[in-house]
Each structure stands twice: as structure tokens, then as C-alpha cells.
Design a protein around this motif. Sequence first.
Motif, PDB file in Angstrom:
ATOM      1  N   ASP A 106       4.894 -10.767 -17.186  1.00  0.00           N
ATOM      2  CA  ASP A 106       3.446 -10.606 -17.318  1.00  0.00           C
ATOM      3  C   ASP A 106       3.150  -9.153 -17.658  1.00  0.00           C
ATOM      4  OD1 ASP A 106       3.679  -9.185 -14.903  1.00  0.00           O
ATOM      5  OD2 ASP A 106       3.276 -10.988 -13.727  1.00  0.00           O
ATOM      6  N   ASP A 107       1.892  -8.821 -17.661  1.00  0.00           N
ATOM      7  CA  ASP A 107       1.483  -7.495 -18.115  1.00  0.00           C
ATOM      8  C   ASP A 107       1.523  -6.433 -17.027  1.00  0.00           C
ATOM      9  OD1 ASP A 107       1.079  -8.543 -20.603  1.00  0.00           O
ATOM     10  OD2 ASP A 107      -1.041  -9.008 -20.236  1.00  0.00           O
ATOM     11  N   THR A 108       1.622  -6.849 -15.767  1.00  0.00           N
ATOM     12  CA  THR A 108       1.530  -5.893 -14.669  1.00  0.00           C
ATOM     13  C   THR A 108       2.924  -5.534 -14.185  1.00  0.00           C
ATOM     14  OG1 THR A 108      -0.570  -6.872 -14.012  1.00  0.00           O
ATOM     15  CG2 THR A 108       0.530  -5.447 -12.405  1.00  0.00           C
ATOM     16  N   GLU A 109       3.212  -4.252 -14.151  1.00  0.00           N
ATOM     17  CA  GLU A 109       4.482  -3.765 -13.631  1.00  0.00           C
ATOM     18  C   GLU A 109       4.185  -2.879 -12.422  1.00  0.00           C
ATOM     19  OE1 GLU A 109       7.056  -1.893 -16.372  1.00  0.00           O
ATOM     20  OE2 GLU A 109       7.070  -3.563 -17.808  1.00  0.00           O
ATOM     21  N   TYR A 110       4.571  -3.368 -11.260  1.00  0.00           N
ATOM     22  CA  TYR A 110       4.366  -2.607 -10.035  1.00  0.00           C
ATOM     23  C   TYR A 110       5.553  -1.693  -9.733  1.00  0.00           C
ATOM     24  CZ  TYR A 110       0.468  -5.790  -9.127  1.00  0.00           C
ATOM     25  OH  TYR A 110      -0.696  -6.490  -9.213  1.00  0.00           O
ATOM     26  N   ILE A 111       6.727  -2.016 -10.317  1.00  0.00           N
ATOM     27  CA  ILE A 111       7.957  -1.275 -10.028  1.00  0.00           C
ATOM     28  C   ILE A 111       8.445  -0.633 -11.323  1.00  0.00           C
ATOM     29  CG2 ILE A 111      10.290  -1.407  -9.068  1.00  0.00           C
ATOM     30  CD1 ILE A 111       8.127  -2.090  -7.065  1.00  0.00           C
ATOM     31  N   SER A 112       8.912   0.609 -11.235  1.00  0.00           N
ATOM     32  CA  SER A 112       9.477   1.297 -12.400  1.00  0.00           C
ATOM     33  C   SER A 112      10.944   1.622 -12.142  1.00  0.00           C
ATOM     34  CB  SER A 112       8.691   2.581 -12.698  1.00  0.00           C
ATOM     35  OG  SER A 112       8.813   3.511 -11.641  1.00  0.00           O
ATOM     36  N   LEU A 113      11.691   1.785 -13.242  1.00  0.00           N
ATOM     37  CA  LEU A 113      13.129   2.060 -13.180  1.00  0.00           C
ATOM     38  C   LEU A 113      13.393   3.441 -13.755  1.00  0.00           C
ATOM     39  CD1 LEU A 113      16.135   1.331 -12.841  1.00  0.00           C
ATOM     40  CD2 LEU A 113      16.034   0.257 -15.106  1.00  0.00           C
ATOM     41  N   ASN A 114      14.072   4.269 -12.970  1.00  0.00           N
ATOM     42  CA  ASN A 114      14.543   5.578 -13.441  1.00  0.00           C
ATOM     43  C   ASN A 114      16.002   5.417 -13.859  1.00  0.00           C
ATOM     44  OD1 ASN A 114      15.612   8.244 -13.587  1.00  0.00           O
ATOM     45  ND2 ASN A 114      13.868   8.983 -12.385  1.00  0.00           N
ATOM     46  N   LYS A 115      16.249   5.394 -15.178  1.00  0.00           N
ATOM     47  CA  LYS A 115      17.609   5.151 -15.677  1.00  0.00           C
ATOM     48  C   LYS A 115      18.548   6.307 -15.377  1.00  0.00           C
ATOM     49  CE  LYS A 115      16.113   4.273 -19.832  1.00  0.00           C
ATOM     50  NZ  LYS A 115      16.087   3.932 -21.281  1.00  0.00           N
ATOM     51  N   GLU A 147       0.797  -1.222   0.000  1.00  0.00           N
ATOM     52  CA  GLU A 147       0.000   0.000   0.000  1.00  0.00           C
ATOM     53  C   GLU A 147       0.838   1.286   0.000  1.00  0.00           C
ATOM     54  OE1 GLU A 147      -3.055  -0.149  -0.553  1.00  0.00           O
ATOM     55  OE2 GLU A 147      -3.562  -2.219  -0.075  1.00  0.00           O
ATOM     56  N   MET A 148       2.111   1.220  -0.474  1.00  0.00           N
ATOM     57  CA  MET A 148       2.902   2.437  -0.591  1.00  0.00           C
ATOM     58  C   MET A 148       2.387   3.274  -1.760  1.00  0.00           C
ATOM     59  SD  MET A 148       6.797   1.069   0.059  1.00  0.00           S
ATOM     60  CE  MET A 148       7.476   2.717  -0.079  1.00  0.00           C
ATOM     61  N   PRO A 149       2.404   4.619  -1.619  1.00  0.00           N
ATOM     62  CA  PRO A 149       1.887   5.462  -2.708  1.00  0.00           C
ATOM     63  C   PRO A 149       2.795   5.398  -3.938  1.00  0.00           C
ATOM     64  CG  PRO A 149       2.879   6.812  -0.988  1.00  0.00           C
ATOM     65  CD  PRO A 149       2.825   5.413  -0.446  1.00  0.00           C
ATOM     66  N   LYS A 150       2.250   5.771  -5.075  1.00  0.00           N
ATOM     67  CA  LYS A 150       3.009   5.784  -6.329  1.00  0.00           C
ATOM     68  C   LYS A 150       4.190   6.741  -6.226  1.00  0.00           C
ATOM     69  CE  LYS A 150      -0.856   4.678  -9.412  1.00  0.00           C
ATOM     70  NZ  LYS A 150      -1.631   5.125 -10.590  1.00  0.00           N
ATOM     71  N   GLY A 151       5.315   6.311  -6.813  1.00  0.00           N
ATOM     72  CA  GLY A 151       6.517   7.133  -6.807  1.00  0.00           C
ATOM     73  C   GLY A 151       7.383   6.940  -5.589  1.00  0.00           C
ATOM     74  N   SER A 152       6.950   6.093  -4.627  1.00  0.00           N
ATOM     75  CA  SER A 152       7.756   5.871  -3.424  1.00  0.00           C
ATOM     76  C   SER A 152       9.058   5.168  -3.774  1.00  0.00           C
ATOM     77  CB  SER A 152       6.964   5.048  -2.402  1.00  0.00           C
ATOM     78  OG  SER A 152       5.788   5.737  -2.014  1.00  0.00           O
ATOM     79  N   PHE A 153      10.091   5.501  -3.050  1.00  0.00           N
ATOM     80  CA  PHE A 153      11.430   4.954  -3.288  1.00  0.00           C
ATOM     81  C   PHE A 153      11.492   3.500  -2.828  1.00  0.00           C
ATOM     82  CE2 PHE A 153      15.703   4.066  -1.634  1.00  0.00           C
ATOM     83  CZ  PHE A 153      16.469   4.291  -2.758  1.00  0.00           C
ATOM     84  N   VAL A 195      17.370   4.402  -9.779  1.00  0.00           N
ATOM     85  CA  VAL A 195      16.597   3.981  -8.614  1.00  0.00           C
ATOM     86  C   VAL A 195      15.319   3.298  -9.077  1.00  0.00           C
ATOM     87  CG1 VAL A 195      17.517   5.825  -7.176  1.00  0.00           C
ATOM     88  CG2 VAL A 195      15.404   6.211  -8.463  1.00  0.00           C
ATOM     89  N   LEU A 196      14.771   2.456  -8.173  1.00  0.00           N
ATOM     90  CA  LEU A 196      13.491   1.799  -8.374  1.00  0.00           C
ATOM     91  C   LEU A 196      12.439   2.523  -7.548  1.00  0.00           C
ATOM     92  CD1 LEU A 196      14.586  -1.960  -8.127  1.00  0.00           C
ATOM     93  CD2 LEU A 196      14.177  -0.634 -10.200  1.00  0.00           C
TER      94      LEU A 196
END
Length: 807
Positions: free
Chosen positions: A65-74, A33-39, A78-79
Motif C-alpha cells: 500500500d502507500d503507507t510506509e511506517y517502517i524504513s530500512l537503513n541499508k 506512538e514511538m517517535p520517528k527514527g526509533s530503533f 537496521v529498521l
Amino acid sequence: MLEKNRIRQVLLFLWILSLGLVRGQVSYSIPEEMPKGSFVGNIAQDLGLDLKRLNTGKARIYTGDDTEYISLNKDRGVLSIKERIDREVLCEQTTPCALHFQIMLEDPMEFYTVTVEITDINDNPPVFRKNEMKFEINEMSQTGARFVLETANDEDVGVNGLQRYTLNPTNNFILKLHSDPDGNKNVEMVLQKSLDREKNDHITLMLTALDGGHPQMSGTIQIQITVTDANDNTPICSQPIYKASVAENAPKGTLLTTVRATDADQGSYGTISYSISTEAVEALFKIDSDEGVVQLIGDLDYEKQKHYQFNVQARDHGGHTDVCKVMISVTDINDNKPSISIMSKSNAISEDSSKDTAVAILNVQDQDSGENGKVQCSINDNIPFSLKSTSNNFFSLVGDGDLDRERQPNYNITVTCTDEGMPSLSSSLTLSLQISDVNDNPPVFEKALYEASIPENNLPGLSIFTIHAKDTDWKQNARISYILQESTVKGDSISAYVSVNADSGAIHAVRSFDYEQIKDFQFQVKAQDGGSPPQSSNVSVKVVIQDHNDNAPQVLYPVHTGSSLVAEMVPRSADVGYLVTKVVAVDVDSGQNAWLSYKLQKTTERALFEVGAQNGEIRTIRQITDKDAVKQKLSVVVEDNGQPPRSATVNVNVALADSFPEVLSEFSDFTHDKEYNESLTFYLVLALAVVSFLFIVSIIAIFSVKCYRWRREQMCYKSNGHLPVIPYYPPLYADAGGTGTLQHVYNYEVCRTTDSRKSDLKHMRPCSQSIISLNTTGTLTLPHAQREKLIIEDSDDQVSSYSDMSR
């Protein structure tokens, strides 16, 4: 349920163990339940990667799969949270709950495994399926009688999950908890004090379910108890646990097992009804309330859940119950094809790539288990590639042979994965791979030696011919430039003869060629491609000059000189066919252009002589008579066989005489005329030379006088800067403003002869006794003593003049 969690823990452990075979791995732990953009974590720092490598390697996340919960800032390495994560939706009751994904890099191809564990927070309270439960309990029920209560469901796990129950009030009943081996908690209500229907025929209790989170959350349900008359026997299940197995593709309505219970009472108190008390399975299974037959009413999927466990309650009409457990095992059927996912792929590979260069990384999953889930992958035969297993379910497509773009510019690689089920299922995937070019082939000329011809007297810039080379490489590596190799031909650079167009290979003549000077020459041209480093090859080119009829015949005999006249003397008694002379001529051309023929153009007596057409021999064709003139002048035309033909004419003087004096008397006028012409030419040349010489002497004399006057003026100016400059003239010359002639009269005696080389010039002494001579250069000179006297007199005159002016 406990066994299910253990199995998942073992699978997670095997997954994490397999990750040790990849390039690297890193693990993080975050709450749900961490908000979007959390480190989440600094992946670049934790993996030891440079930020530049993340950008140049086109770093990306592969999840499968089709769901990506984590994003990568190149840019930052950082994730962060991309989508809200609900642990209960993601993993349900599975612990630990984790996200598994890979960080993919290209050039070179690498991947790193990342595990993010999702920890639970207390965001779900215990929930009962119903708002109330109803029981009918006979007043004769003995203390210790047990009544199974509905359990609450808490989607949280661990300490945040369901921990305990409370019952209020506790005058007649207490709670007793039972934990199953799979961790589920069952609650029972136990009668601890006898009931009296006459005192209280209805009892209301409140059952509360509590979790262990902070803050603590709870759920409640009311228990309505109706006290009835005596029912002194309770139902008893024939066995505490019923087990059955069913295939995952079993149709709806399949009979699984039959639950049986007995009651010693008679009548309605001995009639038993069956019901499933576990809400979670009501959509999959049902039980016949009278017969206790358990049937399948939903769709099973072994890959989603392998085991099911639920409670069946046997209740008589007096309110007494017993509980037995039903355990259903789902057997796997090979109903899932292997799934092939491309984690990373290169569209092209260089033809000079070394073996084991990775071109693609594949992830293969089969949801089946056991033999049905074991997968073997292969690729099509006779290609320089192989498929290697890097870790569990990961395969690398690598080079396994020599690549040659010129032989095979691309490959369509079909990857086929087959499981070991019966019957086996398979999936295939085709990868298109281009072979990028390397400059490994030099240009090749069509011929080993080029030979061409060009006519002489050509125009400069004329195209001779074109050479052509081919390069089997591609694009820039196949772009050919033609370069003329430096060499010399007869001491001159080859570039003074020909030039080569760098793009087309066309060879042009730089100069006009003369066959008589050069008949052929040879040089080399280099073809060089545009690769790095460039490849090249050389070819020899031979150019042959073709002869044209551009030279007239040259007569070698008879030879005419400017000062003499040559004549052939023929005695008058010569017989027919007498050889008078032979005209000898040559032609510097070649071939038929040098074939010469002779003929008479003009003769004094037409029928007296003839000339051989091939050999140039002049012979008499009849006897000489007294009527024939002594002087005979023949004009012989020498003509070659070229197109158009060229010719030369020679005059042959023939004297018909028996003695030499006779010949001289006849040809004297010719000699006199010739000598006269020669004398006239000589005098004209001599006159031109004398005029030129006098003009040059006059220029020198004028220039000398000017220089002398300027020098005298400078000397006077420097001797006394305060006195004005008084013009001074030598006593033998007049002022420039006068007549411009000498003050003395000179007498000259000129002696001329017919021969200009013997002319003489003398000068006589004038009356004034001044002596001047004219040397051969035409300049006037004085004797040394006279010059000194003049200089002294000039100096005295100057001093007297200066003295007078100062007075």
C-alpha cells in the motif's frame, strides 16, 4: 465483536503460517506512538544478511500500500520508525495488531517477510457519547427493576481498554455488568430500594467508566432520574436477539428486520418507543421509533466489516425499558477485482539463464471472500516463461524454456488474474522484459571462399577487395575484428604480401606483384568478435595476379656473344623460298601478351628476304644475283600483342657465298674492330686496378713508419726515465724535417712489353754496396745479414750518444 477478533486472529495465524514458504521471516514487537527514527530491529543480523548484500541487492521495503511506517537503513542494516504509528487508527479493536511487509532483494531475486507487532499503550480514556442520561422512573417501580445505561467506548485494547464502571451515590441503585460473547461490556442500573416521589422527586447519579492502564484513565456521565407516579409494567421484547443478513451492495433504505416489544399497561404507559443505543452503528442503521423497523441508511463493505451488532431499547412513557439485540450479517458480493502488485521485477534477463530463474515476484490480493476471493493467475501462451505460486497470494514469474535473443529480443508478458466469483472479475498486468545478449554466435562470412584479382605491377597499399562477416549477437559481442592468419607463400610470411584492416576487413596489397613470379596465392582471415570469451570463424581468400604486358620478347636464336660474330651463309645458287634461318623468341607474359609476330625492319636488299610473321622463318623471295652484296645485315623486329605492344630487335648477318674463305675475307674487318674494342676495355680496367693498388700500399707504408717511430720513442723513454728523449733515425732514412728521400741512390731497370702481364722490374746494386729489393707488394726490404749489422751499429751509436750526454 469477540467473534470478529477471533476471525482476525485466525487470518493472522494463516498469514504467518504462509510466510514459512518464503525465503525467511523475522518478527518484532514495538509499542505504538514511538517517535520517528526509533530503533525497531537489526534486520541484517536477524536474517543473517551481509551489509554488502543489502546494498548490491538494492534492498527495499514492499508494503503493498502507500503507507510506509517502517524504513530500512541499508548501510547499517537496521529498521527504524518512519511515521508515527497509532494502533487505534491502524487496527481499531483488532488484536493482535501487526504490520506485515517484505524486504526485497535483487540479483538474485529474494524476499524476506517481516512482521512488526504494534502493542497498545494506555493513550485513550473511556469516553461516553453523551454528557448525561435522563430517566423517568415511577415511584411504584419494584426493586430489581433494570435500566440499561449507555456504555463508554475505549479505543485501547486489553488491560488498557474499558474494565469496569462505578456509580455514585448508591442509595437507591446499584450497577450490574454483562459481558457479551464478543467481549463487549453492557452495564445496567438496578433498583435496590423503593423510590418515594414525595420525599425526593429528582435524583442525580454519576456513572464512571475506568480502564486498567497505568496510569488509569476514566470517563464520566451524569444520570438524571425523575421520579413519576406509578407505572407497574415494563416493556418486554418479543425475542432477545434479532438476526438479519444483507448484501454489501444493498441500497439505502433496505428493510432489515422489525423489533417488537409489548407493555401490559394502558394508555401512555403502554405506548412503546424504540431507539438504537449503540452509537457506532447510528451512521449505518436506523430504527423507526414507533414501529421498530430497522433500515439500512449507509454503505456497507464486506471487506471492511462482516458483522454488526447493536442494542435496541424499548421504552414506555413511564420510563420502563427493555433491551434486545440486533445482529446484522453482511454477505459478500464479488465487487472487487483482483489487485496485482509488483513486488520486484527485473528489466532484463540473460539469454543463457537457467530455467526457474525468477524475473518478477507478484502479490495478488482480492478483498472478496470465499469463492469470490479465490484467484487464479495465468500468462499468455507460447512464451518460455511460467507463473508459479510460492505462497499465499505470492507468485513468481520464472523462466521455463530456452531463450535466444537473436530470435526474440524482448517479451511482453501479460499476467491475468481471475477470481471465481459469479460473474468473475479479472485484472491484468503487462511486464516488458528484455533479453540481454550472450556471446553465443560466431561471426559468419558471406561466402565460404573469397576470390579476387589484382593486376601485376600494382602500387603497394592498393586495396584488393573487402571481406565481410556478420554476427547476430549485440553490441560488443557483435563487434568484429579481422585478423590475418599466419601462413607462408613461397617461403615468405603472408604478411609480406597482404594486410587486413581489423575494422573494415579491407585487404590491401603490401608489395607490388609480378605475374611472372607468382600467379596466385591463398591465405586465411579470421573474424573474431569482441565477446568474452570471443567467438571466431575463418575464411579462405584466393588472390589471382592478372598479367600485364610488362615484358618484352626475348630472342633465343640467333645468339650473339661478345667475342664472336655469327653469320648465316646462303649459297648464291639458293632457290626462291630457301630457308636462311629461323628467329626464335619467347615472351614470359601470358595470353595475348605472349603472342609474337615477326617483321623485317631493315635489310640491305629489300626484295631479297622475307620473314614469316608467325614463325620467324627468314626465306629468300627471289634468286640471288651477282649484284647482291656478300654481306647482308637483317634487322628482325619481334613484337608481342599486348597493349601497348612491346618489341625486341635482333640483327641477323647473312653471307651470300658459296665457300667459307670468301666469307672470312668479307667479315674480317668486323672481327678486327671487335678485337680492338675488347683490348681497349681490358687496358682501361687494368690501369684502374694498378692505381688503386698503389694508393693502398702508400697508405700502409705511411702508417707503418708512424707506428715504428712511436714505438722507438716509447722504448727510449722506458730505458731511462731521467734522460731526455733524443730523436734517432735509422741510417738509411732521412729526418722527417729533411728532404724526405732515401740517402742512397738506387738504379732500376724497367722492361716493358706490349702485353702488361709480361712486364718486369729489376733493380741494380748501388755503389754504396747497400742491397734493397722491391718485392711484389712494393715494400723495401734488406737482406737478413745487412739488417743485423744495421741494428748492432744503431745500438752502439745510441750507447755512445748517451755516454757523451752524461759526461
